[in-house]
Design a protein around this motif. Structure first.
Motif, mmCIF file in Angstrom:
data_model
loop_
_atom_site.group_PDB
_atom_site.id
_atom_site.type_symbol
_atom_site.label_atom_id
_atom_site.label_comp_id
_atom_site.label_asym_id
_atom_site.label_seq_id
_atom_site.Cartn_x
_atom_site.Cartn_y
_atom_site.Cartn_z
ATOM 1 N N TYR A 94 -22.775 26.785 -5.762
ATOM 2 C CA TYR A 94 -23.961 27.287 -6.460
ATOM 3 C C TYR A 94 -24.512 26.179 -7.338
ATOM 4 O O TYR A 94 -23.880 25.122 -7.508
ATOM 5 C CB TYR A 94 -23.660 28.550 -7.279
ATOM 6 N N ARG A 201 -23.697 34.714 -8.330
ATOM 7 C CA ARG A 201 -24.469 34.498 -9.553
ATOM 8 C C ARG A 201 -25.925 34.189 -9.218
ATOM 9 O O ARG A 201 -26.241 33.838 -8.073
ATOM 10 C CB ARG A 201 -23.885 33.270 -10.298
ATOM 11 N N ASP A 284 -25.930 30.034 -13.996
ATOM 12 C CA ASP A 284 -24.735 30.092 -13.147
ATOM 13 C C ASP A 284 -23.680 31.017 -13.739
ATOM 14 O O ASP A 284 -22.647 31.253 -13.107
ATOM 15 C CB ASP A 284 -24.155 28.691 -12.930
ATOM 16 N N ASN A 285 -23.925 31.538 -14.936
ATOM 17 C CA ASN A 285 -23.007 32.511 -15.527
ATOM 18 C C ASN A 285 -23.629 33.899 -15.582
ATOM 19 O O ASN A 285 -23.189 34.749 -16.354
ATOM 20 C CB ASN A 285 -22.603 32.069 -16.940
ATOM 21 N N ASP A 294 -17.653 35.157 -16.483
ATOM 22 C CA ASP A 294 -17.341 33.849 -17.071
ATOM 23 C C ASP A 294 -17.210 33.902 -18.585
ATOM 24 O O ASP A 294 -18.096 33.499 -19.334
ATOM 25 C CB ASP A 294 -18.371 32.781 -16.659
HETATM 26 MG MG MG Z 1 -19.402 29.426 -15.259
#
Ligand code: MG
Ligand code: AMP
Length: 516
Positions: A94, A201, A284-285, A294
């Motif tokens: 990702y 994500r 990305d979280n 995360d």
């Molecule tokens: Mg992360």
């Protein structure tokens, strides 16, 4: 089998001994996607693994058989030391925006998907992922490891959030190893086993979009829709036709964006209502399923401060508590941008994601109304809520204790909450308005209802630190005790009341950074 046993006796022993719980076999993860989406990876064993914590609640949720942790292979499998039946270890790719800046390719740099389980009760697929299990093709400069302290924090918080009713990835267990891991200082390695229907994500879709891989982008979006948002295939269904500001989605991908925006709005309302600061809301979280994912420098606030920054590395305060809802919206824009090649027009994408603007405040107000014990909406609600938060912010009043003690005040026991307030006159004036808003309600029932939404126990930083300190000395009992208490956050549990106290003075000095 003892040496003097006849084969028949041995057979009898086998059939009468209690059955050993075996771990169910895995199915390969992300199998319908194909190699553009992940890399097959090797396992990287850790020496001398030991159990640090186990969540039987998570195991039950996943449908594991009782006694699973006693299966001889369990400790090795969940440390990443041994391949389990059916396992095809994979790391997914990702990209993402970090602190508002495009960061390019990231990927599972220290996470390993072992496989999927099919939950027996409802055939829901559950992905099983190790975090801290060693390097992958996406580790960049990292070592692929996680340290004991951050692994314990993620484990406890995942399970605490679930018990609070807040959508989250789950944590099955943590294992530790004496293997050294270098951070600011030398620490030891640990591995968290995470469970979720999906770990996808926003950044997964951003990745293929940014690379101009439209076929892969569509394939991934279809995977997400088919598994988690089948209603997106009827894009107009359930959309309020009278809502002129948000014309119905024009296709399934616009509908997906709209549905993710709605889930994200609900998630953020839950974070804000409980005083949870995520700390690293990079794209990305952000989970495509609207889950908390995360856990890094997160914090349940002690004294309420809208400007609170829980991440020591966040010098600008981008992810300060009060900014979280706006940042989530920013992240949805990034997701909308990523999905543009699949959506007919920019206007259609903006219409889809901008449902967040109404959905978030609506969800937050519903949560706040419940925290206040109000059973129906009325004109003065908003001012009452805002003024409560102003009262808390003015003197950094403890967020969790305030709400919990407010329930007792509604029953007539006002002193405990007043004790928290340096400015009692201001509180008394506000509380008079609160009682007026509750007029006509059964106050005992209201207080009981308030205790079902205002937790007594949250994972305060200092509680985590105490459990970590004991674990570092080899004593895992504090992790187990804290887990058990946090799994029932709304119950009084008088024998554990000390865990609901104000934090000690040293808690203010705890600094949690991205380093984990
Ligand atoms: Mg992360
Ligand atoms: P995070 O800030 O933990 O969400 O991580 C951001 C990115 O860095 C993700 O791609 C992680 O997999 C990767 N990452 C973080 N820590 C490490 C590590 N110790 N080794 C390898 N990759 C890491």
């Amino acid at each position: 089998m003892s040496p003097d046993m006849s084969p028949d006796a041995a057979l009898d022993e086998r059939t009468t001994a209690p059955p050993r719980a075996a771990l169910p076999p895995f199915q390969p993860p992300l199998a319908d996607l194909g190699p553009a989406f992940f890399s097959d990876i090797a396992l990287h064993p850790l020496p001398q693994p030991h159990w640090v914590g186990i969540s039987q609640a998570a195991a039950q949720w996943a449908g594991l058989p009782e006694g699973w942790a006693d299966a001889p292979e369990a400790l090795e499998v969940f440390t990443g030391n041994r391949a389990h039946a059916g396992s095809v270890p994979r790391a997914s790719v990702y990209s993402g925006h970090q602190f508002g800046v495009w960061a390019g390719q990231l990927g599972d740099g220290r996470a390993c998907l072992l496989g999927e389980w099919l939950r027996p009760t409802d055939e829901q697929r559950i992905e099983v992922q190790l975090k801290g299990s060693g390097p992958t093709p996406y580790s960049r400069m990292g070592d692929g490891r996680a340290v004991l302290r951050s692994s314990i924090r993620e484990f406890l918080c995942s399970e605490a959030m679930h018990a609070l009713g807040i959508p989250t990835t789950r944590a099955l267990c943590v294992t530790g190893s004496p293997a050294p891991v270098r951070r600011e200082e030398i620490e030891t390695a640990a591995v968290v086993t995470r469970l979720s229907p999906s770990f996808l994500r926003f950044g997964h879709l951003e990745h293929f979009s940014a690379n101009g891989q439209t076929d892969e982008l569509r394939k991934l979006a279809d995977h997400v829709i088919d598994r988690f948002y089948p209603e997106a295939r009827s894009p107009q269904a359930g959309v309020d036709e009278a809502d002129k500001a948000h014309p119905p989605p024009t296709n399934a991908y616009a509908a997906l964006l709209r549905l993710v925006s709605l889930r994200t709005a609900d998630l953020l309302a839950q974070w804000q209502a409980v005083g949870f600061c995520h700390g690293v809301m990079n794209t990305d979280n952000m989970s495509l399923l609207g889950l908390t994912i995360d856990y890094g420098p997160f914090q349940f606030m002690d004294g309420f401060d809208p400007a609170h920054i829980c991440n020591h590395s966040d010098h600008q305060g981008r992810y300060a508590f009060a900014r979280q809802p706006q940042i989530a919206y920013w992240n949805l824009y990034a997701l909308g941008q990523a999905l543009l090649p699949l959506i007919d027009s920019q206007e259609a994408a903006v219409a889809a994601l901008s449902v967040y603007e109404q959905a978030f405040p609506k969800a937050l107000q519903a949560r706040m109304r419940a925290k206040l014990g109000l059973t129906k909406a009325a004109d003065g609600d908003r001012a009452l809520m805002d003024d409560a938060m102003r009262l808390l912010a003015a003197h950094r009043i403890d967020h969790t204790l305030f709400w919990r003690r407010l329930a007792s005040a509604v029953e007539g026991d006002t002193e405990p909450v007043r004790d928290l307030m340096p400015d009692r006159a201001a509180f008394d004036a506000w509380f008079e308005r609160h009682l007026a808003a509750l007029a006509g309600q059964d106050l005992l029932a209201t207080a009981a209802q308030m205790r079902r939404v205002n937790p007594k126990y949250v994972l305060r930083n200092h509680l985590g630190e105490q459990a970590i300190a004991a674990a570092r000395q080899g004593d895992m009992s504090e992790v187990a005790r804290l887990l058990q208490v946090l799994q029932h956050p709304f119950d009084e549990q008088p024998e554990h009341a000390a865990l609901a106290d104000l934090p000690p003075a040293w808690a203010a000095d705890i600094a949690i950074s991205c380093s984990s």
